[in-house]
Design an enzyme around this catalytic site. Structure first.
Site, PDB file in Angstrom:
ATOM      1  CG  HIS A  63      -0.460   3.231  -0.143  1.00  0.00           C
ATOM      2  ND1 HIS A  63      -0.597   2.092   0.293  1.00  0.00           N
ATOM      3  CD2 HIS A  63       0.626   3.946   0.028  1.00  0.00           C
ATOM      4  CE1 HIS A  63       0.533   1.852   1.090  1.00  0.00           C
ATOM      5  NE2 HIS A  63       1.235   2.805   0.638  1.00  0.00           N
ATOM      6  CG  HIS A 105       6.577   2.895  -5.110  1.00  0.00           C
ATOM      7  ND1 HIS A 105       7.047   3.813  -4.280  1.00  0.00           N
ATOM      8  CD2 HIS A 105       5.938   1.856  -3.943  1.00  0.00           C
ATOM      9  CE1 HIS A 105       7.327   3.475  -3.082  1.00  0.00           C
ATOM     10  NE2 HIS A 105       6.516   2.207  -2.882  1.00  0.00           N
TER      11      HIS A 105
HETATM   12  P1  ATP Z   1       5.836  -3.058   5.540  1.00  0.00           P
HETATM   13  O1  ATP Z   1       7.023  -2.369   6.315  1.00  0.00           O
HETATM   14  O2  ATP Z   1       5.275  -4.305   6.679  1.00  0.00           O
HETATM   15  O3  ATP Z   1       6.344  -3.753   4.529  1.00  0.00           O
HETATM   16  P2  ATP Z   1       4.389  -0.753   4.865  1.00  0.00           P
HETATM   17  O4  ATP Z   1       6.050  -0.379   4.123  1.00  0.00           O
HETATM   18  O5  ATP Z   1       3.576  -0.730   3.800  1.00  0.00           O
HETATM   19  O6  ATP Z   1       4.552  -2.384   5.494  1.00  0.00           O
HETATM   20  P3  ATP Z   1       5.053   1.249   6.287  1.00  0.00           P
HETATM   21  O7  ATP Z   1       6.541   0.877   6.639  1.00  0.00           O
HETATM   22  O8  ATP Z   1       4.479   1.710   7.533  1.00  0.00           O
HETATM   23  O9  ATP Z   1       4.343   0.100   6.076  1.00  0.00           O
HETATM   24  O10 ATP Z   1       5.138   2.313   5.290  1.00  0.00           O
HETATM   25  C1  ATP Z   1       3.765   3.199   4.809  1.00  0.00           C
HETATM   26  C2  ATP Z   1       4.066   3.413   3.531  1.00  0.00           C
HETATM   27  O11 ATP Z   1       5.281   4.472   3.436  1.00  0.00           O
HETATM   28  C3  ATP Z   1       4.563   2.610   2.447  1.00  0.00           C
HETATM   29  O12 ATP Z   1       3.811   3.042   1.127  1.00  0.00           O
HETATM   30  C4  ATP Z   1       5.811   2.477   2.519  1.00  0.00           C
HETATM   31  O13 ATP Z   1       6.337   2.072   1.195  1.00  0.00           O
HETATM   32  C5  ATP Z   1       6.409   4.020   2.467  1.00  0.00           C
HETATM   33  N1  ATP Z   1       7.323   4.254   3.315  1.00  0.00           N
HETATM   34  C6  ATP Z   1       7.898   3.536   4.359  1.00  0.00           C
HETATM   35  N2  ATP Z   1       9.134   3.941   4.756  1.00  0.00           N
HETATM   36  C7  ATP Z   1       9.460   4.711   3.986  1.00  0.00           C
HETATM   37  C8  ATP Z   1      10.645   5.537   3.745  1.00  0.00           C
HETATM   38  N3  ATP Z   1      11.578   5.654   4.706  1.00  0.00           N
HETATM   39  N4  ATP Z   1      10.595   6.678   2.991  1.00  0.00           N
HETATM   40  C9  ATP Z   1       9.530   6.915   1.792  1.00  0.00           C
HETATM   41  N5  ATP Z   1       8.411   5.838   2.027  1.00  0.00           N
HETATM   42  C10 ATP Z   1       8.382   4.857   2.874  1.00  0.00           C
END
Ligand code: ATP
Ligand code: MG
Length: 186
Positions: A36, A118
């Site tokens: 995604h 990304h």
């Molecule tokens: P993990 O944290 O276990 O690596 P994840 O990052 O895919 O998994 P989430 O942390 O729930 O899962 O994030 C969901 C999506 O939002 C991901 O695409 C992540 O890169 C993005 N994301 C997470 N935190 C932020 C943030 N602070 N700002 C922008 N995008 C974010």
């Protein structure tokens, strides 16, 4: 619940991206159905706010956006994740702004961060990068795939577990929902 709004990777990009992922060994590859492009990360959101966002997202009035994957990047000094950059086309940046406003109108505060679109391909234990992975990164520095149209925006619940995040779609909005079907045949 933890939530974010994203474009699922357009179908036409799934196969080429999965083919790229085949060459990745050093970490946990993101499964095809989870690929995604995050438009807005919401963090913890109350259930009633989620319902309002879902309602607005299902009625979003926006056009499909072009997605071009362009080169490789990573997060963290010690590379905890590897991704493909997405070209920040004007339409994509505008859609991210619109989605952010929807989330804010529903009562969330979206972190004020630079939008760096990304597609995460791989998550790994941060640390030294294997020669194999270094070679893969060098080989794909100029990889360019697309453009393909993204026509769906999804509100996801994200539950973090030891074996990786679990994304559950809660609501979806169609981009270009009012377009006549013929337009896709041209
Ligand atoms: P993990 O944290 O276990 O690596 P994840 O990052 O895919 O998994 P989430 O942390 O729930 O899962 O994030 C969901 C999506 O939002 C991901 O695409 C992540 O890169 C993005 N994301 C997470 N935190 C932020 C943030 N602070 N700002 C922008 N995008 C974010
Ligand atoms: Mg995360």
């Amino acid at each position: 619940m933890r939530a974010f709004i994203a474009l699922p990777l357009p179908d036409a990009l799934l196969e080429p991206v999965a083919a790229l992922q085949d060459g990745l060994e050093d970490g946990r590859v993101v499964p095809e159905e989870d690929l995604h492009i995050t438009l807005a990360f919401l963090g913890e959101v109350r259930g009633d706010v989620i319902a309002d966002i879902a309602d607005m997202l299902e009625r979003i009035d926006a056009m499909p956006v072009p997605i071009t994957l362009d080169g490789v990047g990573g997060f963290g000094d010690d590379l905890r994740s590897l991704h493909l950059h997405v070209q920040p086309a004007g339409e994509l940046v505008a859609l991210a702004g619109k989605v952010k406003r929807i989330a804010e109108m529903a009562g969330t505060t979206v972190p004020r961060r630079r939008f760096t679109p990304h597609v995460t391909l791989l998550r790994r234990t941060p640390g030294p990068v294997s020669p194999n992975l270094n070679r893969w990164i060098a080989d794909h520095a100029h990889t360019k795939i697309g453009p393909e149209w993204a026509d769906e925006v999804v509100l996801y619940q994200s539950d973090l577990t030891k074996s990786g995040p679990i994304y559950t779609p809660l609501a979806e909005g169609w981009l270009g929902a009012d377009l006549p079907p013929e337009i896709w045949d041209q």
